[in-house]
Design a protein around this motif. Structure first.
Motif, short mmCIF file in Angstrom:
data_model
loop_
_atom_site.label_atom_id
_atom_site.label_comp_id
_atom_site.label_asym_id
_atom_site.label_seq_id
_atom_site.Cartn_x
_atom_site.Cartn_y
_atom_site.Cartn_z
N ASP A 271 0.83 -1.20 0.00
CA ASP A 271 0.00 0.00 0.00
C ASP A 271 0.87 1.26 0.00
O ASP A 271 1.76 1.42 0.84
N GLY A 272 0.60 2.13 -0.94
CA GLY A 272 1.31 3.39 -1.00
C GLY A 272 2.72 3.29 -1.56
O GLY A 272 3.45 4.28 -1.58
N ILE A 273 3.13 2.09 -2.02
CA ILE A 273 4.48 1.90 -2.56
C ILE A 273 4.41 1.89 -4.09
O ILE A 273 3.69 1.08 -4.68
N THR A 274 5.15 2.76 -4.71
CA THR A 274 5.23 2.79 -6.17
C THR A 274 6.69 2.81 -6.58
O THR A 274 7.40 3.78 -6.31
N ARG A 275 7.14 1.74 -7.17
CA ARG A 275 8.52 1.65 -7.62
C ARG A 275 8.57 1.24 -9.09
O ARG A 275 9.43 0.48 -9.49
N ALA A 276 7.60 1.70 -9.87
CA ALA A 276 7.55 1.33 -11.29
C ALA A 276 8.82 1.78 -11.98
O ALA A 276 9.26 2.92 -11.83
N ILE A 277 9.41 0.89 -12.75
CA ILE A 277 10.62 1.24 -13.50
C ILE A 277 10.50 0.65 -14.90
O ILE A 277 10.13 -0.52 -15.06
N LEU A 278 10.80 1.45 -15.89
CA LEU A 278 10.68 1.00 -17.28
C LEU A 278 11.96 0.31 -17.72
O LEU A 278 12.81 -0.04 -16.91
N TRP A 279 12.10 0.13 -19.02
CA TRP A 279 13.22 -0.61 -19.58
C TRP A 279 14.19 0.34 -20.28
O TRP A 279 13.77 1.29 -20.92
N PRO A 280 15.48 0.07 -20.20
CA PRO A 280 16.45 0.87 -20.94
C PRO A 280 16.48 0.42 -22.39
O PRO A 280 15.91 -0.61 -22.75
N GLY A 281 17.16 1.19 -23.23
CA GLY A 281 17.25 0.78 -24.63
C GLY A 281 18.16 1.66 -25.45
O GLY A 281 18.75 2.63 -24.95
N ALA A 282 18.25 1.33 -26.72
CA ALA A 282 19.19 1.99 -27.63
C ALA A 282 18.81 3.41 -27.97
O ALA A 282 19.57 4.13 -28.62
N GLY A 283 17.64 3.86 -27.55
CA GLY A 283 17.22 5.22 -27.84
C GLY A 283 15.72 5.32 -27.91
O GLY A 283 15.02 4.32 -28.05
N VAL A 284 15.22 6.53 -27.80
CA VAL A 284 13.78 6.80 -27.85
C VAL A 284 13.45 7.43 -29.20
O VAL A 284 14.12 8.37 -29.63
N GLY A 285 12.44 6.91 -29.85
CA GLY A 285 12.03 7.46 -31.14
C GLY A 285 10.57 7.80 -31.15
O GLY A 285 9.92 7.92 -30.11
N GLY A 286 10.03 7.95 -32.34
CA GLY A 286 8.62 8.24 -32.49
C GLY A 286 8.34 9.73 -32.57
O GLY A 286 9.22 10.56 -32.36
N HIS A 287 7.09 10.04 -32.84
CA HIS A 287 6.70 11.44 -33.02
C HIS A 287 6.44 12.14 -31.70
O HIS A 287 6.55 13.36 -31.62
N CYS A 288 6.11 11.39 -30.65
CA CYS A 288 5.62 12.04 -29.42
C CYS A 288 6.72 12.31 -28.40
O CYS A 288 6.97 13.46 -28.05
N LEU A 289 7.34 11.25 -27.88
CA LEU A 289 8.26 11.44 -26.76
C LEU A 289 9.45 12.30 -27.12
O LEU A 289 10.02 12.97 -26.25
N THR A 290 9.83 12.32 -28.36
CA THR A 290 11.01 13.08 -28.77
C THR A 290 10.76 14.58 -28.80
O THR A 290 11.72 15.36 -28.91
N LYS A 291 9.50 15.01 -28.70
CA LYS A 291 9.22 16.44 -28.82
C LYS A 291 8.30 17.02 -27.77
O LYS A 291 8.32 18.22 -27.52
N ASP A 292 7.50 16.17 -27.11
CA ASP A 292 6.45 16.72 -26.26
C ASP A 292 6.98 17.44 -25.03
O ASP A 292 6.33 18.36 -24.50
N THR A 293 8.16 17.05 -24.56
CA THR A 293 8.81 17.79 -23.48
C THR A 293 9.00 19.25 -23.89
O THR A 293 8.77 20.17 -23.09
N TYR A 294 9.38 19.47 -25.15
CA TYR A 294 9.63 20.83 -25.61
C TYR A 294 8.34 21.62 -25.76
O TYR A 294 8.33 22.85 -25.57
#
Length: 474
Positions: A271-294
């Motif tokens: 309860d109340g513990i969140t330790r979600a961790i994604l996967w590493p990789g050779a790079g991030v692509g696509g139309h969204c993640l590469t620009k939406d921060t900006y």
């Protein structure tokens, strides 16, 4: 003003005819699903040299998108056969539409200046404004800088139509939340954020999207809040990936296995513990993640509100995450150099098989693919690179082959950049035989192969996050 628009919507009646501007990864599945639930859908596509071919294909009930997209082929054929969906380059038919959605890409030509390229989106908005009729609804689905809908887009629509937004027509932002490879499912099952410039616009947009949802819910808010929601959710995912990538780089330096660490972190639950961790990789692509921060960063800078209270001299955490993810193709070059050096070779003149050109597994979506960054970096170093991808059949200036054996033949190194299903089945004996090398290098950017199997068969292995294997005895 809102009451006047609400009365106009009521007078016009329920949404029956819908226009979808932009026949791409978002517009095609959205149009097909709208056609399943409403009377008629027009898919608007410019008859250009690069994309005009989609018109005839779609009107024949054929899906122009490659890759695995469950259910889309069948649904397209069904709605076309029933004459409920039509693709056209005649934008004047917008005048017949009760609602028009716009899903057009919004890239940054140079992210550092925080100025997006809205030229294609502007063209779509102007077409919608030119032909929109009183009592219609315009919805932007493109990911955009916060504040765009209620200001820039509203101004253009009013200029083109001569009508007033919020009085004569509705305007809303309902951002797409889809992933290639699961488009129909995402549109139907993900909750839909709906933000109008006023309550009447929001309510009308909810009428539009409600029938398409199966398990997803409608979440109403303002247009600007919807814009922040979309840019922030992608920014947070990019941040999570960057955290995994940085930890993977740490694990390499320390000499341990990132995937053991990840399993340990993920085991802490309660309860109340969140330790979600994604996967590493050779790079991030696509139309969204590469620009939406900006887009999010730009929205803060241009907002006519109070300035952000933030520590002096500290770069945005979100922009730092972008830099880390942009660095990963360079890290792959570093791993390649290390592997080649261990085999007694240099990167200059090395024959390299690059496996995977799309940024996303089992699709043909190669927008902003990190493979291209790696390819260009290796070309600058003088490497001889061959590219394989089972789904991407062509790319400007790049020879992308679908013949895996020919790409692997006679190479000094194999670099896995995309987690396509077929790469999980790579046979170490077959790859070694095709390479003709007793010390072939293999770089795994997506953790798709068993390092021990390849090491035992004479390969020099390096993988992202595999500090336990990257210096294995030869």
């Amino acid at each position: 003003m809102g009451r006047v628009l609400a009365d106009l919507f009521k007078k016009r009646g329920p949404v029956r005819t819908i226009g979808v501007i932009g026949m791409g990864y978002v517009g095609i599945p959205a149009g097909a699903l709208f056609a399943k639930s409403f009377e008629k859908v027009y898919g608007f596509q410019r008859d250009s040299s690069s994309s005009g071919y989609k018109i005839n294909l779609l009107n024949a009930g054929k899906n122009p998108l490659k890759g695995e997209e469950p259910g889309l082929d069948e649904l397209l054929n069904e709605v076309v056969q029933k004459k409920k969906f039509e693709c056209t380059s005649d934008f004047s038919k917008i005048s017949q539409c009760d609602a028009v959605t716009i899903a057009i890409q919004t890239p940054f030509l140079n992210p550092t200046d925080l100025i997006p390229d809205f030229s294609a989106l502007e063209e779509g908005i102007r077409q919608a404004g030119k032909y929109l009729s009183e009592g219609s609804l315009i919805v932007l689905e493109s990911t955009i800088t916060p504040g765009t809908t209620a200001n820039w887009a509203k101004k253009i629509l009013e200029e083109e139509s001569g009508l007033v937004a919020g009085r004569a027509f509705g305007l809303a932002h309902a951002p797409e939340r889809v992933m290639v490879g699961r488009l129909l499912r995402n549109i139907q099952e993900h909750d839909r954020i709906v933000g109008g410039i006023d309550d009447a616009s929001t309510n009308r947009a909810m009428e539009l999207y409600g029938p398409v949802l199966t398990s997803g819910k409608l979440i109403p808010m303002t247009a600007t809040a919807a814009e922040v929601t979309k840019t922030a959710e992608n920014t947070f995912r990019d941040l999570q990936i960057a955290a995994a990538n940085q930890l993977a780089l740490y694990c390499e330096a320390i000499g341990i296995n990132f995937y053991d660490v990840r399993k340990g972190i993920d085991s802490l639950k309660g309860d109340g513990i969140t330790r979600a961790i994604l996967w590493p990789g050779a790079g991030v692509g696509g139309h969204c993640l590469t620009k939406d921060t900006y887009h999010l960063e730009r929205g803060v800078k241009i907002a006519d509100e109070q300035s952000v209270d933030f520590p002096d001299g500290v770069e945005s955490l979100y922009v730092t995450a972008r830099h880390i993810n942009d660095f990963m193709p360079m890290h792959m070059v570093h791993l390649l150099k290390k592997g080649l050096n261990r085999s007694g070779k240099k990167i200059k003149g090395a024959r390299v098989a690059l496996l995977g050109w799309s940024f996303l597994a089992n699709t043909d979506d190669a927008r902003n693919t990190p493979s291209e960054s790696f390819y260009l970096l290796c070309m600058e170093e003088g490497a001889d690179i061959r590219v394989h991808d089972p789904w991407v059949t062509n790319w400007p200036g790049i020879d992308v082959s679908q013949d895996l054996e020919s790409v692997l033949s006679g190479v000094d190194a194999v670099v896995i950049f995309t987690g396509h299903r077929m790469y999980y089945q790579l046979d170490s004996h077959k790859v070694r035989e095709l390479s003709g090398s007793s010390r072939c290098v293999i770089i795994d950017g997506r953790n798709v192969i068993d390092p021990d199997v390849f090491i035992q068969n004479g390969f020099i292995y390096l993988g992202i996050g595999r500090g336990d294997k990257n210096s294995h005895p030869i």
